[in-house]
Every structure is written in structure tokens, then in C-alpha cells.
Motif scaffolding. Structure first.
Motif, PDB file in Angstrom:
ATOM      1  N   ALA A   1      76.753  37.974  35.000  1.00  0.00           N
ATOM      2  CA  ALA A   1      76.131  38.530  36.200  1.00  0.00           C
ATOM      3  C   ALA A   1      75.174  39.645  35.781  1.00  0.00           C
ATOM      4  O   ALA A   1      75.582  40.780  35.550  1.00  0.00           O
ATOM      5  N   GLU A   2      73.913  39.311  35.718  1.00  0.00           N
ATOM      6  CA  GLU A   2      72.935  40.290  35.246  1.00  0.00           C
ATOM      7  C   GLU A   2      72.816  41.439  36.245  1.00  0.00           C
ATOM      8  O   GLU A   2      72.618  41.220  37.441  1.00  0.00           O
ATOM      9  N   THR A   3      72.918  42.657  35.740  1.00  0.00           N
ATOM     10  CA  THR A   3      72.806  43.832  36.605  1.00  0.00           C
ATOM     11  C   THR A   3      71.409  44.450  36.517  1.00  0.00           C
ATOM     12  O   THR A   3      71.202  45.579  36.931  1.00  0.00           O
TER      13      THR A   3
ATOM     14  N   ASP B   1      72.909  34.470  35.065  1.00  0.00           N
ATOM     15  CA  ASP B   1      72.723  34.040  36.463  1.00  0.00           C
ATOM     16  C   ASP B   1      71.389  34.464  37.077  1.00  0.00           C
ATOM     17  O   ASP B   1      71.150  34.233  38.257  1.00  0.00           O
ATOM     18  N   GLY B   2      70.507  35.071  36.277  1.00  0.00           N
ATOM     19  CA  GLY B   2      69.317  35.659  36.867  1.00  0.00           C
ATOM     20  C   GLY B   2      68.078  34.804  36.878  1.00  0.00           C
ATOM     21  O   GLY B   2      67.045  35.223  37.418  1.00  0.00           O
TER      22      GLY B   2
ATOM     23  N   LEU C   1      83.834  37.767  42.871  1.00  0.00           N
ATOM     24  CA  LEU C   1      84.492  37.862  41.571  1.00  0.00           C
ATOM     25  C   LEU C   1      84.111  39.199  40.938  1.00  0.00           C
ATOM     26  O   LEU C   1      82.933  39.458  40.707  1.00  0.00           O
ATOM     27  N   PRO C   2      85.071  40.072  40.661  1.00  0.00           N
ATOM     28  CA  PRO C   2      84.728  41.374  40.087  1.00  0.00           C
ATOM     29  C   PRO C   2      84.285  41.258  38.630  1.00  0.00           C
ATOM     30  O   PRO C   2      84.685  40.344  37.909  1.00  0.00           O
TER      31      PRO C   2
ATOM     32  N   LYS D   1      75.442  37.084  43.953  1.00  0.00           N
ATOM     33  CA  LYS D   1      75.738  36.314  42.744  1.00  0.00           C
ATOM     34  C   LYS D   1      77.234  36.297  42.456  1.00  0.00           C
ATOM     35  O   LYS D   1      77.800  35.257  42.099  1.00  0.00           O
ATOM     36  N   LEU D   2      77.897  37.432  42.635  1.00  0.00           N
ATOM     37  CA  LEU D   2      79.338  37.496  42.391  1.00  0.00           C
ATOM     38  C   LEU D   2      80.124  36.748  43.464  1.00  0.00           C
ATOM     39  O   LEU D   2      81.178  36.165  43.180  1.00  0.00           O
TER      40      LEU D   2
END
Length: 363
Positions: A297-299, A267-268, A55-56, A319-320
Motif C-alpha cells: 500500500a503505497e503511502t 497498489d499505486g 486491512l491495517p 486501497k486498504l
């Protein structure tokens, strides 16, 4: 004499241009490192996983009232450039994570200034709305965070200040900019929390009523094994089970779904082999109550003893990919500008941006 002067002037200018040419070329080149070693920009990583099978990311928080990451001190020129970087990878939604935190605020709020908050040097909300409009994005406003919830564990304190802030924001920006597209109810919880359901309902209801029904969302965290406050312990021995997570969030969603349209769980805080189990529950609950299921979505990387650096690309990819497998509706991130932007203070962020583009086939 005039001809001689003209000749000498032209000769001097030509010499200066020649002397400057190598310096200009060097300054403009981004293809060499500090040792003069060239980069072949035609090279691409040889991926051994399916490309774009995830998922982008199409939304990002804007963290301008920083709590635990350093401020980058950008002005409008840097923010404009960052919006262009965002647009280039398909981001269509930007979310101010909070319009104020304790005494620091992002806009000159008459109400909050009277309450002792500090005057900001620029109106960041106005700037974000304008840039979102310029680049065809939706802007969502994060509500004020007084800090009292973090001090007391009771979310009901956040309702009073935001009763005034929501009306101010709508009058100053929401009714003015076409880019203004919704609200982020910024109280972060993980489990059944004192005052949470009623606070989300009250603030969500007011946001919708003042804006004619614009969407609202929350971004809680999962009380998983990585949900630790310090930097020495790397696991949470009291981590919530999948079953208990489902039980508690079923109750919360039941109480808030009339006034909260989407939930973007961070999500982390769970391990990578737990993603599908928790994500499936989140999607099932969202569907049950007619809410959209997003992922935050934690970067940034929670697996390191130092807070916080840009995440390893494979961790973000996993995660994605899980979010896609579980049928999530949208991926947003915390947070592009620090952890994914080519102009971030962290050098690794630009490399993550490049790896992300390679994986999704973005030129």
C-alpha cells in the motif's frame, strides 16, 4: 558573608528558572502553530465512513538506499524514535528494501567493497536488526540491486552478486539476531521479464537453503495506467488489461512459487475504480499456488505531477479497504519513514499518521 552569598545565589537561580520557564514551556509545547494558535487535541475528525473497515498496515519497507526520494540523514536516535512510531500503529515487520543499490551499500560487505562499492559510515543492517529486536518486530532483508536490470531489462545479472551477498548477510546477521525473519527478493518487475522466473527461483532457493527455510517475498508492480516513468505524462496508454495481467502472472507464479512465499503487488499504478478487479485476480493466483497475497500500500501519491509527496488519506483508505474486501493476508507499505512518520521531512506525513490513527481508532 557566606549567608549573603548563599541568598544571592539562590535568588539568581530562582530568577533564571522563572525566566526560562516560559521558553521551556514554549519549546516543549506541540499544541500551538507558528502563529500561536492552539490545537485542541481532544478533537477528532467526524468520519462519515465506517471506521477500521480496511486491512491495517503491519509492515513497512525501510528505504535507506534511496533511489528517487530524498535521504533524511537519520542517525540511530531518529531511527529508534521511528520504530516507536511504527510500533504504536501495529507494525510488526520491517523490510530493508535493498542492502545496496549500485555503489551505495548499507553494510560493510567484503564482496561488494572489492567490487568498487563505497564504504558506508554505519552498519545499517546491524542497527535495523537491533531495533527490530528491541521493539519485537521481524526484520526482512532486501537483496542487493546492482542496477544492471534497470539498465538492460535482464534480471539474470542480479543473481551473481547476490550469490555472495546472501551468504554474507546470513553469516553476519541472520545467524546472530532473533529478529532476522526472512528475505525480500528486491528485483521489481511488472510483466513477463527476461530472466525473471529463473532469477527469482535461484535467489529464493539460496535464501531458503542458507536460512533453514525462512520466508521470501517479492513486490512487483502492475503495468497499469499510472505506470509512467516521467512526471509529465500521467497515464500509460499501453496499460495492461486485467486478463493479460492474470495470464502473465499465472505463468510467473507457476515458475516461482516453490521458492517465493508471498507476493506484495504495489497498489499505486492502477486507478481506484480498478482496485477490486486487479486485487481479486492477485488473490486468486496466490491461492492457486499456495502463496500469501500481500498488498504494498503505497503511502506516496502517484496522481501528482511532482514526485513524490505523502498520499491523500482517502486514497490510502480506499486501497486498504479494497485489500480487505479481496481477502488479502497482509498490508505493507512503501514507505513509513518518508510518507507516514510524524518525524518525516514531509510535514504532510505526520498528518497522514494522525488521520490513519483516527480511522483505525488508535490512541
Amino acid at each position: 558573608m557566606d549567608n549573603r552569598r548563599s541568598f544571592l545565589k539562590k535568588t539568581a537561580l530562582a530568577g533564571a528558572a522563572l525566566a526560562a520557564a516560559p521558553a521551556i514551556a514554549s519549546a516543549c509545547s506541540t499544541d500551538k502553530d507558528k502563529y500561536g494558535i492552539g490545537l485542541d487535541n481532544s478533537l477528532r475528525s467526524k468520519l462519515i465512513v465506517d471506521k477500521a473497515n480496511a486491512l491495517p498496515i503491519t509492515g513497512t519497507f525501510l528505504d535507506e538506499i534511496s533511489h528517487d526520494i530524498p535521504h533524511q540523514n537519520w542517525g540511530e536516535a531518529e531511527w529508534d524514535r521511528d520504530f516507536r512510531y511504527m510500533k504504536a500503529i501495529g507494525i510488526d515487520t520491517v523490510i530493508d528494501i535493498r542492502c545496496g543499490y549500485r555503489k551505495f551499500i548499507t553494510y560493510p560487505s567484503p564482496y561488494l567493497l572489492k567490487k568498487g562499492c563505497y564504504m558506508p559510515s554505519t552498519d545499517l543492517i546491524d542497527m535495523f536488526c537491533r531495533l527490530a529486536e528491541k521493539y519485537g518486530m521481524k526484520f526482512m532483508l532486501g537483496l542487493y540491486d546492482s542496477g544492471k536490470y534497470w539498465d538492460t531489462g535482464d534480471m539474470s545479472y542480479e543473481v551473481e552478486a547476490n550469490r555472495f551477498v546472501i551468504d554474507e548477510i546470513w553469516e553476519r546477521y541472520g545467524s546472530k539476531y532473533k529478529s532476522f525473519g526472512g528475505w525480500y527478493i528486491s528485483g521489481e518487475i511488472s510483466r513477463a521479464t527476461k530472466g525473471a522466473i529463473e532469477s527469482f527461483r535461484t535467489m529464493g532457493r539460496q535464501c531458503k537453503e542458507v536460512s533453514g527455510g525462512m520466508p521470501t517475498f517479492i513486490s512487483p508492480w502492475i503495468d497499469g495506467k499510472k505506470a509512467v516513468m516521467g512526471t509529465t505524462n500521467m497515464t500509460n496508454e499501453q496499460a495492461v488489461s486485467v486478463a493479460q495481467h492474470e495470464k502473465e502472472w499465472n505463468e510467473i507464479f507457476d515458475g516461482i512459487h516453490d521458492y517465493v512465499d508471498a507476493c506484495a503487488f504495489q497498489d499505486g499504478h492502477i486507478d481506484y475504480d480498478e482496485l477490486d478487479a486487479f486485487f481479486s485476480v492477485n488473490k486468486k493466483l496466490a491461492d492457486r499456488y499456495g502463496m500469501q497475497c500481500w498488498t504494498n500500500a503505497e503511502t506516496f501519491d502517484r496522481d501528482m505531477p511532482i514526485r513524490f509527496f505523502p498520499i491523500k488519506f482517502d486514497k490510502l483508505r480506499m486501497k486498504l479497504e479494497a485489500a480487505k474486501r479481496c481477502g488479502y493476508d497482509k498490508a505493507i507499505t512503501f514507505e513509513f519513514s518518508h510518507f507516514l512518520s510524524p518525524q518525516s521531512a514531509y510535514l504532510q506525513a505526520g498528518h497522514l499518521y494522525d488521520r490513519y490513527k483516527e480511522y483505525f481508532g488508535i490512541e
